[in-house]
Enzyme design. Structure first.
Site, mmCIF file in Angstrom:
data_model
loop_
_atom_site.group_PDB
_atom_site.id
_atom_site.type_symbol
_atom_site.label_atom_id
_atom_site.label_comp_id
_atom_site.label_asym_id
_atom_site.label_seq_id
_atom_site.Cartn_x
_atom_site.Cartn_y
_atom_site.Cartn_z
ATOM 1 N N HIS A 20 0.860 -1.192 0.000
ATOM 2 C CA HIS A 20 0.000 0.000 0.000
ATOM 3 C C HIS A 20 0.889 1.232 0.000
ATOM 4 O O HIS A 20 1.340 1.709 1.049
ATOM 5 C CB HIS A 20 -0.910 -0.032 1.242
ATOM 6 C CG HIS A 20 -1.919 1.085 1.288
ATOM 7 N ND1 HIS A 20 -3.105 0.983 1.964
ATOM 8 C CD2 HIS A 20 -1.915 2.328 0.745
ATOM 9 C CE1 HIS A 20 -3.799 2.097 1.851
ATOM 10 N NE2 HIS A 20 -3.082 2.948 1.114
ATOM 11 N N HIS A 22 1.373 4.917 -2.381
ATOM 12 C CA HIS A 22 1.027 5.813 -3.486
ATOM 13 C C HIS A 22 2.312 6.479 -3.960
ATOM 14 O O HIS A 22 2.935 7.224 -3.184
ATOM 15 C CB HIS A 22 0.034 6.881 -3.018
ATOM 16 C CG HIS A 22 -1.233 6.306 -2.443
ATOM 17 N ND1 HIS A 22 -2.375 6.156 -3.182
ATOM 18 C CD2 HIS A 22 -1.523 5.819 -1.204
ATOM 19 C CE1 HIS A 22 -3.321 5.611 -2.414
ATOM 20 N NE2 HIS A 22 -2.833 5.397 -1.211
ATOM 21 N N HIS A 200 -9.378 0.979 -1.508
ATOM 22 C CA HIS A 200 -9.379 1.608 -0.194
ATOM 23 C C HIS A 200 -10.811 1.526 0.346
ATOM 24 O O HIS A 200 -11.770 1.923 -0.349
ATOM 25 C CB HIS A 200 -9.015 3.095 -0.303
ATOM 26 C CG HIS A 200 -7.554 3.369 -0.492
ATOM 27 N ND1 HIS A 200 -6.807 2.816 -1.494
ATOM 28 C CD2 HIS A 200 -6.698 4.162 0.217
ATOM 29 C CE1 HIS A 200 -5.564 3.259 -1.399
ATOM 30 N NE2 HIS A 200 -5.462 4.080 -0.378
ATOM 31 N N GLU A 203 -11.255 3.280 5.765
ATOM 32 C CA GLU A 203 -10.234 4.172 6.344
ATOM 33 C C GLU A 203 -11.014 5.211 7.166
ATOM 34 O O GLU A 203 -10.929 5.231 8.392
ATOM 35 C CB GLU A 203 -9.407 4.843 5.244
ATOM 36 C CG GLU A 203 -8.348 5.820 5.760
ATOM 37 C CD GLU A 203 -7.594 6.541 4.628
ATOM 38 O OE1 GLU A 203 -8.059 6.530 3.475
ATOM 39 O OE2 GLU A 203 -6.527 7.146 4.931
ATOM 40 N N ASP A 281 1.806 4.006 2.820
ATOM 41 C CA ASP A 281 0.771 4.875 2.245
ATOM 42 C C ASP A 281 1.389 6.058 1.476
ATOM 43 O O ASP A 281 1.573 5.963 0.271
ATOM 44 C CB ASP A 281 -0.188 5.355 3.339
ATOM 45 C CG ASP A 281 -1.596 5.638 2.828
ATOM 46 O OD1 ASP A 281 -1.845 5.400 1.635
ATOM 47 O OD2 ASP A 281 -2.444 6.078 3.629
ATOM 48 N N ASP A 282 1.669 7.156 2.169
ATOM 49 C CA ASP A 282 2.236 8.366 1.541
ATOM 50 C C ASP A 282 3.406 8.831 2.412
ATOM 51 O O ASP A 282 3.297 9.826 3.138
ATOM 52 C CB ASP A 282 1.170 9.465 1.472
ATOM 53 C CG ASP A 282 -0.036 9.025 0.671
ATOM 54 O OD1 ASP A 282 0.044 9.021 -0.566
ATOM 55 O OD2 ASP A 282 -1.053 8.653 1.289
HETATM 56 N N1 HPA Z 1 -6.366 7.469 1.317
HETATM 57 C C1 HPA Z 1 -7.122 7.686 0.230
HETATM 58 N N2 HPA Z 1 -6.635 8.155 -0.900
HETATM 59 C C2 HPA Z 1 -5.334 8.432 -0.968
HETATM 60 C C3 HPA Z 1 -4.510 8.241 0.116
HETATM 61 C C4 HPA Z 1 -5.050 7.728 1.311
HETATM 62 O O1 HPA Z 1 -4.372 7.531 2.332
HETATM 63 N N3 HPA Z 1 -3.271 8.610 -0.285
HETATM 64 C C5 HPA Z 1 -3.351 8.998 -1.568
HETATM 65 N N4 HPA Z 1 -4.603 8.897 -1.996
HETATM 66 ZN ZN ZN Z 2 -3.697 4.823 0.564
#
Ligand code: HPA
Ligand code: ZN
Length: 342
Positions: A20, A22, A200, A203, A281-282
């Site tokens: 996971h 991006h 996703h 969350e 994630d990011d």
């Molecule tokens: N959640 C949803 N969309 C996203 C995320 C995330 O953490 N990061 C980049 N796009």
């Molecule tokens: Zn994500």
């Protein structure tokens, strides 16, 4: 195996897969400033320090606003290549030997950057790391759920010449109000083209979105999924099928899904028997790459070496590697893990 919390060196040395991630979320402020300059893009931030100071988020949407603004510096194929190489190098240094990465083509094509420019730059970097370091990878085309399904369908069409480079489709961006059911047709079309699916869900959104991702989109994994614990029947199903949850601990704290890591449900997910993986994630925005996320949960929940090794095992089990390649990676992991047990 040792009972104490494993050290950073040990955690980073474990072979692991990232499931996971991006790519656009790996754009570090230094690189963002450089690319803004070389592409003549006005960013609205004067320095790296000013950019970093802006990385305080109230929720997912407040993060996404900055994330999409940051994407605007990515213009040329070389930019996507440089971005991907920088991520692969960092991930490799923290033990990643297999990476399944998302890219968001719509955040680029909407600015006039072609799908081809984006995917060629990313693919070239992934190929280079496979050849130079035997680092395997898969590319996941993620649809932006705040846009229409027709926009996603058009993006899938643009992807057609490059489907040999793409393993799966995903679904990201603003979750609440954009349920998986909005994208049933485009995921069906992707399935016809032999693409796998992830999404996703759970969350910020409710457990119903996880049901929809499974039943309507045929998602093989759930990205995040941490809100599943509100629904016992859903948990039973996820456990029975050992559906992989790609959990992102530092992201969940930065975006206030949980107040703190120790106050998150990470350990409860494991205790329920769910197949939990740890991911970043990011990482440029959330304060750490995969090894940092592993270390943070190990410390917050006093995980021992065996538990951390199990999280790394799960990353391969939940990957889209072929069965023989999974076996190979699990064997490599076992070898490293046994060398650190006494
Ligand atoms: N959640 C949803 N969309 C996203 C995320 C995330 O953490 N990061 C980049 N796009
Ligand atoms: Zn994500």
């Amino acid at each position: 195996m040792r009972n104490e919390i494993p050290t950073k060196e040990l955690i980073w040395s474990l072979p692991k897969a990232e499931l996971h991630l991006h790519l656009e979320g790996t754009l570090e402020p230094e690189m963002m400033m450089q690319m803004a300059k070389r592409n003549n893009v006005a960013l609205g931030y004067q320095s790296v320090a000013e950019l970093r100071e802006a990385y305080v988020f109230a929720d997912l949407q407040s993060f996404l606003d900055i994330y999409y603004a940051g994407c605007s510096v990515l213009v040329e194929e070389q930019d996507f290549y440089d971005l991907t190489i920088a991520y692969l190098e960092r991930a490799r240094s923290q033990g990643v030997c297999h990476a399944e990465v998302f890219f968001d083509p719509q955040s680029h094509t909407s600015r006039g950057v072609s799908f081809e420019t984006v995917v060629r730059g990313i693919h070239r970097a992934l190929e280079e790391y496979q050849a130079s370091f035997q680092m395997s990878s898969r590319l996941i085309l993620s649809f932006l759920r705040h846009l229409s399904e027709d926009d996603a369908l058009a993006t899938l069409e643009e992807a057609t010449p490059f489907l040999g480079w793409i393993t799966a489709v995903g679904l990201d961006s603003s979750e609440v109000g954009n349920p998986p059911s909005k994208f049933t047709r485009v995921f069906a079309r992707a399935r016809e083209r032999h693409l796998l699916a992830v999404a996703h869900a759970g969350e910020e959104g409710p457990p119903e979105y996880i049901w929809e991702a499974l039943d309507l989109l045929h998602a093989a994994r759930i990205d995040h999924g941490v809100r599943c614990l509100g629904d016992a029947a859903l948990v039973a199903r996820l456990v029975a099928r050992q559906t992989t949850l790609t959990v992102c601990p530092l992201s969940n704290v930065k975006l206030h899904v949980f107040p703190t890591l120790a106050g998150s449900n990470f350990a409860d997910l494991i205790d329920e028997g769910l197949r939990v993986t740890v991911n970043s994630d990011d990482p440029a925005y959330f304060g750490g790459y995969i090894g940092d996320n592993f270390l943070a949960v190990a410390e917050a929940f006093a995980l021992d070496t065996a538990q951390v090794v199990q999280l790394a095992r799960n990353s391969f089990l939940g990957s889209f590697l072929s069965e023989p390649d999974k076996e190979l990676r699990l064997h490599q992991l076992s070898s490293v893990a046994s060398s650190i047990s006494f």
